[in-house]
Write a protein that holds these residues in place. Structure first.
Motif, PDB file in Angstrom:
ATOM      1  N   GLY A 194       8.590  -1.203  -9.952  1.00 50.18           N
ATOM      2  CA  GLY A 194       7.644  -0.086  -9.960  1.00 50.18           C
ATOM      3  C   GLY A 194       6.593  -0.130  -8.879  1.00 50.18           C
ATOM      4  N   GLN A 195       6.514  -1.205  -8.085  1.00 50.69           N
ATOM      5  CA  GLN A 195       5.469  -1.325  -7.070  1.00 50.69           C
ATOM      6  C   GLN A 195       5.987  -1.228  -5.640  1.00 50.69           C
ATOM      7  OE1 GLN A 195       6.346  -4.128  -8.861  1.00 50.69           O
ATOM      8  NE2 GLN A 195       4.751  -4.531 -10.355  1.00 50.69           N
ATOM      9  N   ALA A 196       7.188  -0.708  -5.421  1.00 51.74           N
ATOM     10  CA  ALA A 196       7.787  -0.692  -4.079  1.00 51.74           C
ATOM     11  C   ALA A 196       6.907   0.042  -3.074  1.00 51.74           C
ATOM     12  CB  ALA A 196       9.183  -0.067  -4.117  1.00 51.74           C
ATOM     13  N   GLU A 197       6.422   1.219  -3.419  1.00 54.44           N
ATOM     14  CA  GLU A 197       5.613   1.984  -2.470  1.00 54.44           C
ATOM     15  C   GLU A 197       4.269   1.307  -2.234  1.00 54.44           C
ATOM     16  OE1 GLU A 197       4.687   6.629  -1.437  1.00 54.44           O
ATOM     17  OE2 GLU A 197       4.878   6.096  -3.551  1.00 54.44           O
ATOM     18  N   GLU A 198       3.664   0.800  -3.296  1.00 55.08           N
ATOM     19  CA  GLU A 198       2.388   0.080  -3.179  1.00 55.08           C
ATOM     20  C   GLU A 198       2.535  -1.143  -2.267  1.00 55.08           C
ATOM     21  OE1 GLU A 198       0.178  -2.824  -6.267  1.00 55.08           O
ATOM     22  OE2 GLU A 198       0.383  -0.769  -6.993  1.00 55.08           O
ATOM     23  N   ALA A 199       3.602  -1.907  -2.444  1.00 57.87           N
ATOM     24  CA  ALA A 199       3.835  -3.091  -1.616  1.00 57.87           C
ATOM     25  C   ALA A 199       4.054  -2.688  -0.156  1.00 57.87           C
ATOM     26  CB  ALA A 199       5.038  -3.871  -2.138  1.00 57.87           C
ATOM     27  N   ALA A 200       4.857  -1.662   0.077  1.00 55.80           N
ATOM     28  CA  ALA A 200       5.110  -1.204   1.455  1.00 55.80           C
ATOM     29  C   ALA A 200       3.813  -0.738   2.108  1.00 55.80           C
ATOM     30  CB  ALA A 200       6.152  -0.098   1.462  1.00 55.80           C
ATOM     31  N   GLN A 201       2.950  -0.091   1.335  1.00 55.59           N
ATOM     32  CA  GLN A 201       1.662   0.346   1.887  1.00 55.59           C
ATOM     33  C   GLN A 201       0.809  -0.854   2.267  1.00 55.59           C
ATOM     34  OE1 GLN A 201       0.271   2.889  -1.300  1.00 55.59           O
ATOM     35  NE2 GLN A 201       1.296   4.687  -0.455  1.00 55.59           N
ATOM     36  N   LEU A 202       0.800  -1.885   1.432  1.00 52.98           N
ATOM     37  CA  LEU A 202       0.042  -3.099   1.760  1.00 52.98           C
ATOM     38  C   LEU A 202       0.601  -3.742   3.031  1.00 52.98           C
ATOM     39  CD1 LEU A 202      -1.999  -5.397   1.168  1.00 52.98           C
ATOM     40  CD2 LEU A 202      -0.165  -6.504  -0.136  1.00 52.98           C
ATOM     41  N   TYR A 203       1.895  -3.966   3.072  1.00 47.69           N
ATOM     42  CA  TYR A 203       2.495  -4.663   4.208  1.00 47.69           C
ATOM     43  C   TYR A 203       2.277  -3.902   5.514  1.00 47.69           C
ATOM     44  CZ  TYR A 203       4.924  -7.136   0.410  1.00 47.69           C
ATOM     45  OH  TYR A 203       5.232  -7.846  -0.722  1.00 47.69           O
ATOM     46  N   THR A 204       2.452  -2.576   5.478  1.00 47.16           N
ATOM     47  CA  THR A 204       2.282  -1.799   6.716  1.00 47.16           C
ATOM     48  C   THR A 204       0.819  -1.715   7.131  1.00 47.16           C
ATOM     49  OG1 THR A 204       2.312   0.303   5.494  1.00 47.16           O
ATOM     50  CG2 THR A 204       4.408  -0.463   6.418  1.00 47.16           C
ATOM     51  N   SER A 205      -0.103  -1.903   6.202  1.00 47.87           N
ATOM     52  CA  SER A 205      -1.522  -1.889   6.563  1.00 47.87           C
ATOM     53  C   SER A 205      -1.958  -3.215   7.184  1.00 47.87           C
ATOM     54  CB  SER A 205      -2.392  -1.574   5.342  1.00 47.87           C
ATOM     55  OG  SER A 205      -2.457  -2.677   4.454  1.00 47.87           O
ATOM     56  N   VAL A 206      -1.233  -4.283   6.901  1.00 50.74           N
ATOM     57  CA  VAL A 206      -1.610  -5.626   7.352  1.00 50.74           C
ATOM     58  C   VAL A 206      -0.936  -6.004   8.677  1.00 50.74           C
ATOM     59  CG1 VAL A 206      -1.410  -8.084   6.758  1.00 50.74           C
ATOM     60  CG2 VAL A 206      -2.136  -6.449   5.022  1.00 50.74           C
ATOM     61  N   ILE A 207       0.291  -5.589   8.862  1.00 54.82           N
ATOM     62  CA  ILE A 207       1.064  -5.988  10.042  1.00 54.82           C
ATOM     63  C   ILE A 207       0.962  -4.890  11.102  1.00 54.82           C
ATOM     64  CG2 ILE A 207       3.325  -6.710  10.905  1.00 54.82           C
ATOM     65  CD1 ILE A 207       2.142  -8.581   8.718  1.00 54.82           C
ATOM     66  N   PRO A 208       0.404  -5.193  12.285  1.00 60.03           N
ATOM     67  CA  PRO A 208       0.289  -4.178  13.340  1.00 60.03           C
ATOM     68  C   PRO A 208       1.656  -3.625  13.749  1.00 60.03           C
ATOM     69  CG  PRO A 208      -0.988  -6.140  13.890  1.00 60.03           C
ATOM     70  CD  PRO A 208      -0.160  -6.484  12.687  1.00 60.03           C
ATOM     71  N   GLY A 209       1.651  -2.369  14.173  1.00 58.71           N
ATOM     72  CA  GLY A 209       2.884  -1.732  14.626  1.00 58.71           C
ATOM     73  C   GLY A 209       3.841  -1.429  13.494  1.00 58.71           C
ATOM     74  N   SER A 210       3.317  -1.133  12.322  1.00 62.00           N
ATOM     75  CA  SER A 210       4.137  -0.926  11.131  1.00 62.00           C
ATOM     76  C   SER A 210       3.896   0.440  10.526  1.00 62.00           C
ATOM     77  CB  SER A 210       3.812  -2.007  10.092  1.00 62.00           C
ATOM     78  OG  SER A 210       4.021  -3.292  10.627  1.00 62.00           O
ATOM     79  N   SER A 211       4.898   0.943   9.809  1.00 62.96           N
ATOM     80  CA  SER A 211       4.744   2.243   9.152  1.00 62.96           C
ATOM     81  C   SER A 211       5.815   2.431   8.085  1.00 62.96           C
ATOM     82  CB  SER A 211       4.851   3.376  10.169  1.00 62.96           C
ATOM     83  OG  SER A 211       6.146   3.397  10.746  1.00 62.96           O
ATOM     84  N   ILE A 212       5.507   3.289   7.136  1.00 61.49           N
ATOM     85  CA  ILE A 212       6.494   3.726   6.155  1.00 61.49           C
ATOM     86  C   ILE A 212       7.251   4.879   6.795  1.00 61.49           C
ATOM     87  CG2 ILE A 212       6.808   4.846   3.910  1.00 61.49           C
ATOM     88  CD1 ILE A 212       4.367   3.214   2.937  1.00 61.49           C
ATOM     89  N   THR A 213       8.574   4.813   6.748  1.00 60.52           N
ATOM     90  CA  THR A 213       9.386   5.830   7.405  1.00 60.52           C
ATOM     91  C   THR A 213      10.059   6.789   6.435  1.00 60.52           C
ATOM     92  OG1 THR A 213      11.245   4.278   7.511  1.00 60.52           O
ATOM     93  CG2 THR A 213       9.813   4.410   9.447  1.00 60.52           C
ATOM     94  N   LYS A 214      10.230   6.388   5.179  1.00 60.41           N
ATOM     95  CA  LYS A 214      10.884   7.263   4.209  1.00 60.41           C
ATOM     96  C   LYS A 214      10.582   6.789   2.800  1.00 60.41           C
ATOM     97  CE  LYS A 214      15.483   8.970   2.926  1.00 60.41           C
ATOM     98  NZ  LYS A 214      16.921   8.838   3.201  1.00 60.41           N
ATOM     99  N   VAL A 215      10.356   7.737   1.908  1.00 66.63           N
ATOM    100  CA  VAL A 215      10.217   7.449   0.490  1.00 66.63           C
ATOM    101  C   VAL A 215      11.247   8.298  -0.240  1.00 66.63           C
ATOM    102  CG1 VAL A 215       8.702   7.525  -1.524  1.00 66.63           C
ATOM    103  CG2 VAL A 215       7.754   6.929   0.717  1.00 66.63           C
ATOM    104  N   GLN A 216      12.165   7.638  -0.922  1.00 70.17           N
ATOM    105  CA  GLN A 216      13.216   8.334  -1.669  1.00 70.17           C
ATOM    106  C   GLN A 216      12.904   8.237  -3.151  1.00 70.17           C
ATOM    107  OE1 GLN A 216      17.211   7.059  -0.717  1.00 70.17           O
ATOM    108  NE2 GLN A 216      17.986   7.770  -2.683  1.00 70.17           N
TER     109      GLN A 216
END
Length: 156
Positions: free
Chosen positions: A12-34
């Motif tokens: 249940g935390q996939a989007e939350e985790a991806a948001q954390l990781y992309t906010s911490v690692i430079p040059g990162s982004s979420i590309t798709k949410v299904q």
């Protein structure tokens, strides 16, 4: 599209985790949410099923699998950093909200994913057997790594 992409399992935390990781690692982004198209093991229709994201250019997937799965140290994600300020920022970001520090630059984030936050120079420092042994000895006594101390060990 990358031929291989690690898929991280969440409950249940996939989007939350991806948001954390992309906010911490430079040059990162979420590309798709299904989202789920129908009710299923991962949750009801409309709930996030899969998040595609890039961390510093590398493609990852985050899946809401419908049950809790435990991560182990058998797989960890390594972040190479250039200086202490970047190490501190990445470390603190991944520790936020309940992460757990571990020895030798390792940590588990609040989702249980293992990370290694290490200086880019560590590979070069470990090439020479004598100097590398001093670096390794210093590293073994650390939790979050101190780049100046490791470099001093390398310098001798």
């Amino acid at each position: 599209m990358d031929k291989i992409a690690p898929c991280l399992w969440f409950d249940g935390q996939a989007e939350e985790a991806a948001q954390l990781y992309t906010s911490v690692i430079p040059g990162s982004s979420i590309t798709k949410v299904q989202k789920n198209l129908a009710d299923g093991p991962a949750g009801p229709a409309g709930m996030v099923l899969l998040v595609e994201f890039r961390l510093a250019g590398q493609r990852f997937l985050a899946l809401n699998g419908g049950m809790k799965m435990e991560y182990t140290h058998a797989l960890s994600l390594t972040v190479n950093v250039d200086d202490q300020a970047e190490l501190d920022r990445v470390w603190d970001g991944l520790m936020a909200g309940g992460g757990h520090p571990e020895q030798c630059g390792w940590l588990k984030d609040r989702y249980g994913v293992s990370w290694q936050v290490v200086p880019t120079a560590i590979g070069r420092w470990m090439e020479d057997p004598a100097r590398g042994a001093r670096v390794m000895q210093a590293l073994l006594g650390m939790v979050k790594l101190d780049i100046a101390t490791l470099e001093a060990a390398w310098q001798g």
